[in-house]
Design an enzyme around this catalytic site. Structure first.
Site, PDB file in Angstrom:
ATOM      1  N   CYS A 102      -2.188  -1.372  -1.189  1.00  0.00           N
ATOM      2  CA  CYS A 102      -2.319  -0.254  -0.133  1.00  0.00           C
ATOM      3  C   CYS A 102      -2.701  -0.964   1.086  1.00  0.00           C
ATOM      4  O   CYS A 102      -2.148  -1.896   1.586  1.00  0.00           O
ATOM      5  CB  CYS A 102      -3.250   0.778  -0.746  1.00  0.00           C
ATOM      6  N   ARG A 136       4.330  10.762   5.864  1.00  0.00           N
ATOM      7  CA  ARG A 136       3.767   9.327   5.094  1.00  0.00           C
ATOM      8  C   ARG A 136       4.721   9.261   4.062  1.00  0.00           C
ATOM      9  O   ARG A 136       5.281  10.353   3.410  1.00  0.00           O
ATOM     10  CB  ARG A 136       2.528   9.935   4.508  1.00  0.00           C
ATOM     11  N   HIS A 205      -0.829   2.030  -5.154  1.00  0.00           N
ATOM     12  CA  HIS A 205      -2.375   2.069  -4.782  1.00  0.00           C
ATOM     13  C   HIS A 205      -3.338   2.183  -6.070  1.00  0.00           C
ATOM     14  O   HIS A 205      -3.033   2.645  -7.164  1.00  0.00           O
ATOM     15  CB  HIS A 205      -2.464   2.973  -3.671  1.00  0.00           C
TER      16      HIS A 205
END
Lengths: 250, 456
Positions: A102, A136, A205
């Site tokens: 990430c 996002r 992530h």
């Protein structure tokens, strides 16, 4: 806790900024590595390197850098470049594994450009990240990767991504995998992560390894230079992997 | 169209939707807001005693239940989003339900819990008499984004209601900082003053460990839960404010309750709280500080807190299949850690039904289970049944927390999971569901006659 068998190697992990770069439960990855070493009678040692602390490039087999909030990522980026860059380059050159997840993945590249600001990176791989104004990139994700070495071959990594940065690989730089479902590096390139030899970065992530026990084992074996690891009862691990793939739609 | 007509239309749509079996309590409010974007403002203005608003990552519904118990004891008739529909549509629905012909409303005051992400849209319209901001923990990062972003939005909400009294948790640095620069007398702070409750160190999943002004890590003299405690910035830029309402002499009685000495200014009294854990002591302090800012007496506060019923799904206990079933909602690492810490206080081994869903209202991202400290109950469980849409990863988390695989069972379907858990063992079963899992579990229990429905 299992005893470390005499003569067994020890996986020596350096966790970079574990108190700042841990936003999505990155500790799940370290826990996964620790237990899977212990259950096989392998040693496991983890050492934290925080702000201002130097690292010894020869003292670790695997360096881990997770994700953080914007403010913490900025702090760590500046500190990485100032106090750890040289050692991490030396470690990568001698063959230690580096895993960036990430925000940590973004810092493996040259820079992260945000509106009116630029966060420096380690420059271990040829890539740059640009903050997008669009939505996002969030959701379950699955990628297909092809790794050499022990337990390699064509396999699926499943996980969750949540990033505003779009990461662009320079020509010749290889991704970690191809997107089966989800967004990946830019949402449109079909590529996910980066891999140059022993330097690996991914947007999958936080607790990526619990969802992909096979990849945890690949990291352990590769970091220790072992051809094979003793098998474990992976009933729960396999079920969690299948469930994460289903969540991504693969 | 005049407001009255819009209200009638929204009500009719709500009635239709209920009849067709969709129990969405926020639907009429959403419709009304579409027809009249200032509906909340226009209806809230009718409340003679104004309104009070509560927001936090954890404890909103329980704290609101405590505040209601205190205010209703004083004879106040409340319009209150009790069922937890806490976005603008839910608030508008409650107001709509209480509105009467003419300019009337069937209540004295409003009590609203508001989703942390909706606060900056709801507070400017409500212009509440008092606003309680209780805590900020990492939660559903895929939905809410980072903590600092929420703190910025809260700061905007505080600025948009300059007449509103603020009730802030002194022990949560990010929350306490919202009182910075406020007019004298605007802020009531609350906190815990009991070193015996301090933890040996900071939990892994702690947040906001750095001074919001200069970025230096806070120095903690004591930590009570997560990042909450007695802190100061080493550069002197900020320190925990001295609380006006605080607890001393805290005694935790396992999962059954807690006692503490409640101080409000110079007065104090003993509170016997029928809800467990230090997190409920914090909820009670927030409720006490809020109602005290609204003028409630210490006697009324103590009596109200002692009479508080568990909000549904929050430490609620029912009897089903001949067993006692305690439902403890877990939805993020900080909340889960407090529930687990409280469970660990009880004697013996627990039977647990743990339910992890990844629906939108839970957060699609289940990474957080790896931040929760399940390790504290590893030696304290006899059998755990894992259920829900992500049952397998939850079981894996528990295995890596140190629970023997032989004590773990994966049954993804909730009804089958419940039956499997009930059918194995005797005595108490503890359910640890995420939000949508808690709603589904309650529906099952209602269908079996074990629990009361939440919607009238």
């Amino acid at each position: 806790m299992a005893e470390v068998a005499a003569g067994s190697p020890t996986l020596r992990v350096c966790a970079l900024y574990p108190d700042l770069m841990n936003i999505y439960a990155d500790r799940g990855n370290l826990l996964m590595l620790a237990r899977r070493c212990e259950w096989r009678g392998l040693g496991f040692a983890v050492m934290a390197a925080g702000l201002g602390e130097g690292v010894d490039p020869d003292a670790h087999d695997l360096f881990y850098l997770g994700g953080g909030q914007d403010r913490d990522q900025r702090l760590c980026a500046l500190d990485l470049v100032r106090t750890k860059s040289e050692a991490l380059h030396a470690a990568a050159d001698r063959g230690a594994l580096l895993l960036g997840v990430c925000g940590g993945y973004q810092l493996l590249g040259h820079r992260y450009a945000l509106a009116g600001e630029e966060i420096p990176g380690l420059g271990l791989v040829e890539l740059e990240t640009i903050r997008s104004d669009g939505p996002r990139l969030i959701g379950n994700v699955a990628i297909e990767v092809e790794l050499d070495g022990p337990d390699g071959g064509r396999r699926v990594l499943a996980g969750f991504e949540n990033h505003a940065g779009h990461t662009h690989l320079a020509a010749g730089e290889q991704p970690l995998g191809r997107v089966l479902k989800g967004h990946g590096n830019t949402g449109s390139s079909g590529l996910e992560g980066v891999r140059r030899r022993n330097v690996v970065g991914t947007y999958l992530h936080g607790p990526l390894l619990p969802k992909n026990a096979w990849f945890a084992d690949w990291l352990i074996a590769t970091a220790l230079g072992l051809d094979a690891l003793d098998p474990l009862d992976d009933t729960f691990e396999d079920a969690a992997h299948a469930e994460a793939r289903r969540a991504a739609g693969v | 169209m005049i407001l009255e007509t819009k209200i009638a239309l929204a009500r009719a749509a709500g009635a239709l939707s209920r009849r067709s079996g969709r129990g969405a309590t926020s639907l009429p409010g959403k419709l009304l807001m579409r027809m009249e974007p200032r509906a909340i403002e226009r209806l809230a203005r009718r409340l003679p005693a104004g309104s009070a608003v509560i927001s936090a990552t954890n404890g909103k519904t329980t704290t609101a239940a405590m505040v209601a118990a205190i205010l209703e004891r004083g004879g106040t008739r409340l319009v209150h989003n009790r069922a937890g529909a806490n976005m603008a549509g839910g608030v508008a629905s409650e107001l709509l339900g209480a509105a009467r012909r003419g300019d009337g409303i069937d209540a004295d005051a409003g009590l609203f819990e508001v989703d942390e992400f909706w606060l900056d849209r709801v507070v400017p319209q409500l212009q509440p008499r008092a606003l309680l901001l209780a805590n900020l923990f990492r939660d559903q990062l895929d939905r809410y984004g980072e903590l600092e972003t929420i703190a910025d939005r809260w700061s905007a909400a505080v600025a948009a209601a300059p007449q509103t009294k603020l009730v802030l948790n002194a022990d949560d640095p990010l929350v306490a900082d919202l009182g910075r620069g406020s007019a004298p007398g605007r802020v009531t702070y609350f906190g815990v003053q009991d070193d015996a409750m301090a933890l040996p160190g900071m939990a892994h999943a702690s947040d906001s460990k750095h001074c919001r002004r200069c970025g230096a890590p806070y120095v903690y003299d004591s930590i009570y839960m997560g990042h909450m405690g007695h802190y100061h910035c080493p550069n002197g830029d900020s320190r925990r404010p001295q609380p006006d309402v605080y607890a001393t002499d805290v005694t935790l009685d396992g999962t059954r309750g807690a006692r503490f000495e409640l101080h409000v200014g110079a007065a104090d009294a003993t509170v016997a709280l029928p809800l467990p854990g230090l997190y409920n002591v914090y909820n009670a302090l927030g409720a006490a500080a809020l109602t005290s800012a609204l003028g409630a007496s210490l006697q009324q506060i103590v009596a109200g807190l002692a009479a508080t019923q568990a909000a549904f799904g929050r430490a609620e206990t029912v009897t089903v299949g001949g067993r006692e079933l305690a439902i403890l909602l877990v939805k993020n690492p900080a909340g889960a850690n407090e529930v687990l810490r409280t469970l660990a206080l009880d004697e013996g081994e627990h039977d647990v039904l743990a339910v992890l869903n990844d629906n939108i209202a839970d957060g699609r991202d289940i990474s957080w289970v790896w931040d929760a400290d399940f390790e504290v109950i590893a030696e304290r469980v006899r059998q755990v049944t894992c259920s829900g849409t992500r049952a397998a990863e939850l079981a894996l988390r528990l295995k890596y927390a140190g629970i023997a695989p032989a004590r773990l069972r994966v049954v993804p379907g909730l009804e089958r999971g419940l039956d499997a858990a009930l059918g194995d063992g005797a005595g108490r079963l503890v359910a640890l569901p995420t939000y949508t899992a808690m709603l589904a579990l309650r529906e099952l229990l209602v269908a079996r006659g074990a629990a009361q429905g939440s919607f009238r």
